[in-house]
Enzyme design. Structure first.
Site, short mmCIF file in Angstrom:
data_model
loop_
_atom_site.label_atom_id
_atom_site.label_comp_id
_atom_site.label_asym_id
_atom_site.label_seq_id
_atom_site.Cartn_x
_atom_site.Cartn_y
_atom_site.Cartn_z
N ARG A 2 0.82 -1.19 0.00
CA ARG A 2 0.00 0.00 0.00
C ARG A 2 0.86 1.25 0.00
O ARG A 2 1.76 1.41 0.79
CB ARG A 2 -0.90 0.03 1.25
CG ARG A 2 -1.76 1.24 1.31
CD ARG A 2 -2.60 1.26 2.56
NE ARG A 2 -1.82 1.33 3.79
CZ ARG A 2 -1.20 2.41 4.22
NH1 ARG A 2 -1.23 3.52 3.51
NH2 ARG A 2 -0.53 2.41 5.35
N ASP A 364 0.12 -1.85 9.06
CA ASP A 364 0.61 -2.37 7.78
C ASP A 364 2.03 -1.88 7.51
O ASP A 364 2.49 -0.90 8.09
CB ASP A 364 -0.32 -1.93 6.64
CG ASP A 364 -0.34 -0.42 6.47
OD1 ASP A 364 -0.28 0.29 7.49
OD2 ASP A 364 -0.42 0.04 5.33
N GLU A 365 2.67 -2.55 6.61
CA GLU A 365 3.97 -2.15 6.06
C GLU A 365 4.98 -1.75 7.14
O GLU A 365 5.75 -0.80 6.99
CB GLU A 365 3.78 -1.00 5.05
CG GLU A 365 2.99 -1.45 3.84
CD GLU A 365 2.68 -0.34 2.86
OE1 GLU A 365 2.61 -0.63 1.65
OE2 GLU A 365 2.51 0.82 3.28
N ALA A 366 4.98 -2.51 8.25
CA ALA A 366 5.93 -2.26 9.34
C ALA A 366 7.23 -3.00 9.04
O ALA A 366 7.70 -3.83 9.82
CB ALA A 366 5.33 -2.70 10.66
#
Length: 559
Positions: A2, A364-366
């Site tokens: 994302r 998210d996207e950590a």
């Protein structure tokens, strides 16, 4: 992933385009990453102006064309046409129950109808005939309604005020598009005869607005709320924090807003909502029967917070503010206890401002957080949300930890996302985690329609109008029980969007299709019929001043 702008998905050229008065205007603005280098423009400067429909009057919008009963979006659950139509005249009254809620919906309807009809349309508890808004027990649920139209009047009946409000949106669409104009139009104002019985398929019909990559003023958010209300959305998810900006005042950590909110993608001025601003957004959304779901993304997407307070960083050094578009590089410091003091303060203050049930914690996207630390972080943070009376919502990566009881995971993967990741989400759903579906290659409204689209990104592929509509949320995720699906949500990320015109160009005409997926029964879905109903919305958007994309798949009325 994302939000990421990869070199493959960028277009070349140093310009951004801004939609002004229905034309594209070049605006020379450098986009900076953390290293001082020029980001290739996200937008095309080719001859694409013809693809934008400006919000200008059209002859079709001013006509008295009569809609057939049920020719609305979302498609009603049940339509029984027949009998005499009802005509709104200068003698029409809006009759309501003697309750604050019913009077509020009646006043809203009067505000919609008065400018274009020129009629007084008094809102009253007395009299006969006219437009009747009635609260009564019945098989309507919290949001359903019944609409009866005949020679003597139109009656909308619902068990709850939200149902009355949704019934009013159906009534609007049964009237000619010119009813949306703010000056007197010739009419006639005729509603087809018959009965509609309508209840939603899902209880979560959401739209997300990213106010972090670019900041949108309160008036711009309200404008989007009004557009969502027309299509019976009931959730406004506000993405309030990210690497590029923190957008909500927090008294216990004031630099989050004053410093962390001082910029945006491209290095613009940014901005933030005061608590009074946020309360006004919540109030306005509530008046349109939308719940505001605030999101504070963590532990990643946190550069604005890390830049504001050095102590939130593991090394105690604050990074610079960030105005680029890459993702995955930031993380709160999981081992530090001050991190959880910070989370507690932020959640406490935002929960106190938010009457709705839900609070979104991102997740998210950590990529800069190890899996072990991610699990530890979510184990500490989810109980904080519960402590302040809210239900946890997170992006679907939350299922890689242990979702709290009653938590909701928002799935944003693609049709082609790997089986293992999908199974992780499905397994959580089988264990009680609710699902809100937002597949990026279906309902991310910031994805380009095609290669010529001047705004948006394309990392998830091109998403044309049919693709955004032509799928079934109840059967989308293999292995997930249909009962776990709470609904759908259309996110709109703002890397390339700077104002309401940009929002509308990307949201319309795809947004109404998401509304139909969330509201209408599966049997009512069908592209061939839907595209005809969608085409009929074009004159209504023109009357409302909405600049939309004239998708070639849709048989729009001749201009």
């Amino acid at each position: 992933m994302r939000g990421i702008v990869s070199p493959v998905s960028r277009e070349s050229g140093p310009y951004l385009l801004e939609l002004q008065e229905g034309t594209f205007v070049r605006q020379h603005r450098k986009l900076h990453h953390r290293a001082p280098r020029l980001l290739a423009s996200l937008l095309l400067v080719t001859a694409v102006g013809a693809s934008l429909t400006a919000a200008a009057p059209a002859t079709a919008a001013g006509s008295g064309t009569r809609a057939a009963l049920g020719d609305v979006i979302p498609a009603p659950a049940s339509v029984d046409p027949g009998g005499s139509p009802y005509r709104i005249t200068e003698r029409t009254r809006i009759r309501v129950d003697d309750s604050r809620e019913a009077r509020g919906v009646g006043g809203y309807l009067a505000d919609v109808l008065r400018p274009s009809t020129g009629y007084r349309l008094p809102v009253t508890t007395h009299g006969d005939g006219g437009i009747r808004l009635r609260l009564a027990k019945g098989p309507y649920g919290d949001e359903g309604y019944r609409l009866d139209s005949g020679r003597s009047g139109v009656t909308i009946t619902a068990a709850r005020p939200a149902g009355l409000f949704h019934g009013v949106q159906t009534l609007r669409q049964l009237l000619p598009a010119a009813v949306e104009r703010d000056s007197v139009q010739p009419g006639p104002w005729v509603v087809a005869g018959g009965t509609i019985k309508d209840t939603p398929r899902y209880g979560w019909r959401g739209a997300m607005l990213d106010v972090s990559r670019h900041f949108f003023r309160v008036e711009e958010v309200k404008r989007y709320i009004d557009q969502l209300a027309l299509y019976k959305f009931n959730k406004l998810h506000l993405h309030l924090s990210d690497d590029q900006g923190w957008r909500i005042a927090v008294d216990s950590w004031p630099r989050l807003a004053t410093y962390g909110g001082s910029t945006e993608v491209g290095g613009g001025p940014g901005g933030y909502y005061t608590k009074a601003d946020y309360k006004e957004i919540v109030r306005y959304a509530g008046s349109r029967h939308l719940e505001v779901v605030p999101e504070i993304d963590m532990p990643g997407h946190t550069n604005a917070a890390l830049a504001s307070y050095a102590e939130l960083n593991c090394d105690g050094v604050a990074p610079p503010l960030y105005t680029g578009t890459q993702v995955g590089f930031s993380s709160l410091c999981v081992p530090k206890e001050i991190t959880y003091d910070f989370v507690d303060d932020v959640v406490r203050e935002i929960a106190a401002l938010t009457p709705g049930r839900h609070l979104h914690i991102g997740g998210d996207e950590a990529h800069s957080t190890s899996h072990e630390d991610y699990v530890k972080f979510m184990d500490r943070v989810q109980p904080v949300v519960a402590k302040y009376g809210k239900t946890v919502v997170g992006w679907h990566q939350l299922t890689g930890a242990t979702p709290a009881k009653g938590a909701i995971a928002q799935y944003w993967g693609l049709d082609g996302t790997g089986a293992a990741e999908k199974e992780q989400v499905a397994a959580a759903a089988r264990n009680g985690t609710g699902l809100v579906l937002s597949p990026a290659d279906r309902v991310y409204l910031d994805m380009k329609y095609d290669a010529q689209t001047p705004l948006g990104l394309s990392w998830a592929g091109y998403v044309d109008v049919r693709r955004s509509y032509d799928w079934d949320p109840g059967a989308y995720l293999p292995g997930a029980p249909a009962s776990a699906v709470k609904g759908v949500e259309a996110p709109l990320w703002s890397e390339t969007l700077e104002n309401s015109r940009h929002i509308e160009y990307m949201a319309f005409p795809r947004l109404p299709g998401v509304a139909e997926l969330g509201w209408s029964p599966r049997a009512a879905h069908g592209w061939d019929g839907y595209k005809q109903r969608l085409a009929a919305q074009g004159p209504r958007w023109e009357a409302l001043g909405i600049g939309y994309y004239r998708a070639p798949q849709v048989p729009w009325p001749a201009e």
